[in-house]
Design an enzyme around this catalytic site. Structure first.
Site, PDB file in Angstrom:
ATOM      1  N   SER A  54       0.792  -1.237   0.000  1.00  0.00           N
ATOM      2  CA  SER A  54       0.000   0.000   0.000  1.00  0.00           C
ATOM      3  C   SER A  54       0.818   1.277   0.000  1.00  0.00           C
ATOM      4  CB  SER A  54      -0.972   0.003   1.186  1.00  0.00           C
ATOM      5  OG  SER A  54      -2.050  -0.871   0.931  1.00  0.00           O
ATOM      6  N   LYS A 201       2.900   6.820   4.640  1.00  0.00           N
ATOM      7  CA  LYS A 201       1.996   5.752   4.220  1.00  0.00           C
ATOM      8  C   LYS A 201       2.562   4.410   4.624  1.00  0.00           C
ATOM      9  CE  LYS A 201      -1.661   4.156   2.403  1.00  0.00           C
ATOM     10  NZ  LYS A 201      -1.519   3.082   3.417  1.00  0.00           N
ATOM     11  N   GLY A 203       2.398   0.146   4.473  1.00  0.00           N
ATOM     12  CA  GLY A 203       2.132  -0.932   3.523  1.00  0.00           C
ATOM     13  C   GLY A 203       2.301  -2.251   4.232  1.00  0.00           C
TER      14      GLY A 203
END
Length: 269
Positions: A54, A201, A203
């Site tokens: 992600s 972000k 992941g």
């Protein structure tokens, strides 16, 4: 240097300040100055490529805003469809670009790439350039447009993640300023200790074995982005590869460990 005592509180000397938690044998921790590219910390095999999972939502947002598929921080708002594979109640609802990044929805990403189309998708990945740029997807499945970044063909190293982020912040990706500004606006923001603000972000995924199969007992976790304090910006990429089964998503554990360790990793200039 001896420790100081002030008001009954013992202050640690420079030599006694706590160290950041140690890494696993295949983990990576990388920090660099955004403006100059100076490497501040580089620990572990940061040159080895892995699935971005992600964290790929950062370049996907750039593609979306530059192409016009994504319009603003809250447009388009797309409704969840029961045909989308999902086991997470939080993504089974209407999402917009901001909520997509916040809850890390797979189906919104796949709808975005579907609207981009493979030629444009490939052009952006080559242009950035992003990792190994392999959009073939799972062998024999012809699903690269919707799955390449999901523990499949597309791979990137922590070193390459940092290089991509530096280009993003410097406006060096060859896309519109509008696209880079909106991408930065919609990414999750986290408060950290010692006055740092972190944009990043996560992941989360699983590790591949030598025969190519996924071992769902061993997590892969990323946390990438930048930290800002008093006019200074530091880019970071963190990768966690469990050596034994651990509870929870790898990306969330990677994020929480970095937020706690950040002040210990970054020295004041």
């Amino acid at each position: 240097m001896a420790a100081l005592v002030m008001g009954g509180t013992r202050l640690l000397s420079a030599q006694e300040k706590p160290l950041a938690p140690p890494l696993g044998p295949r983990d990576c921790r990388l920090l660099m100055e955004a403006k100059t590219g100076q490497i501040l910390v580089r620990q572990g095999p940061c040159e080895v490529r892995h699935s971005p999972c992600s964290t790929f939502k950062i370049p996907l947002a750039v593609m979306g805003f530059d192409s016009g598929v994504l319009i603003s921080a809250h447009q388009p708002a797309w409704d969840y469809d029961a045909s989308y594979p999902s086991t997470r109640p939080e993504e089974q609802t209407r999402l917009d670009p901001t909520s997509w990044e916040k809850i890390s929805s797979v189906w919104y990403s796949q709808k975005l790439t579907g609207q981009l189309g493979l030629p444009a998708f490939r052009r952006y990945v080559d242009q950035f350039p992003y990792g190994n740029r392999d959009l073939s997807g799972d062998p024999g499945q012809d699903n690269g447009l919707t799955h390449a970044w999901l523990m499949s063909s597309l791979l990137i190293s922590p070193d390459e993640q940092a290089a991509f982020l530096q280009k993003l912040l410097a406006g060096g990706l060859g896309v519109s300023p509008h696209a880079t500004a909106l991408t930065q606006k919609i990414l999750p923001v986290f408060p950290a200790e010692d006055g740092w603000t972190v944009t990043g972000k996560t992941g989360s995924g699983f590790q591949r074995q030598p025969d190519g199969t996924l071992d769902r007992s061993l997590a892969l976790g990323w946390f990438v982005g930048w930290a800002h304090k008093a006019g200074r910006t530091v880019i970071f990429t963190n990768l966690l590869l469990d050596e034994s089964p651990q509870p929870g998503y790898g990306g969330l554990r990677c994020r929480d460990a970095f937020l706690k360790a950040l002040p210990m990793l970054v020295k004041e200039p």
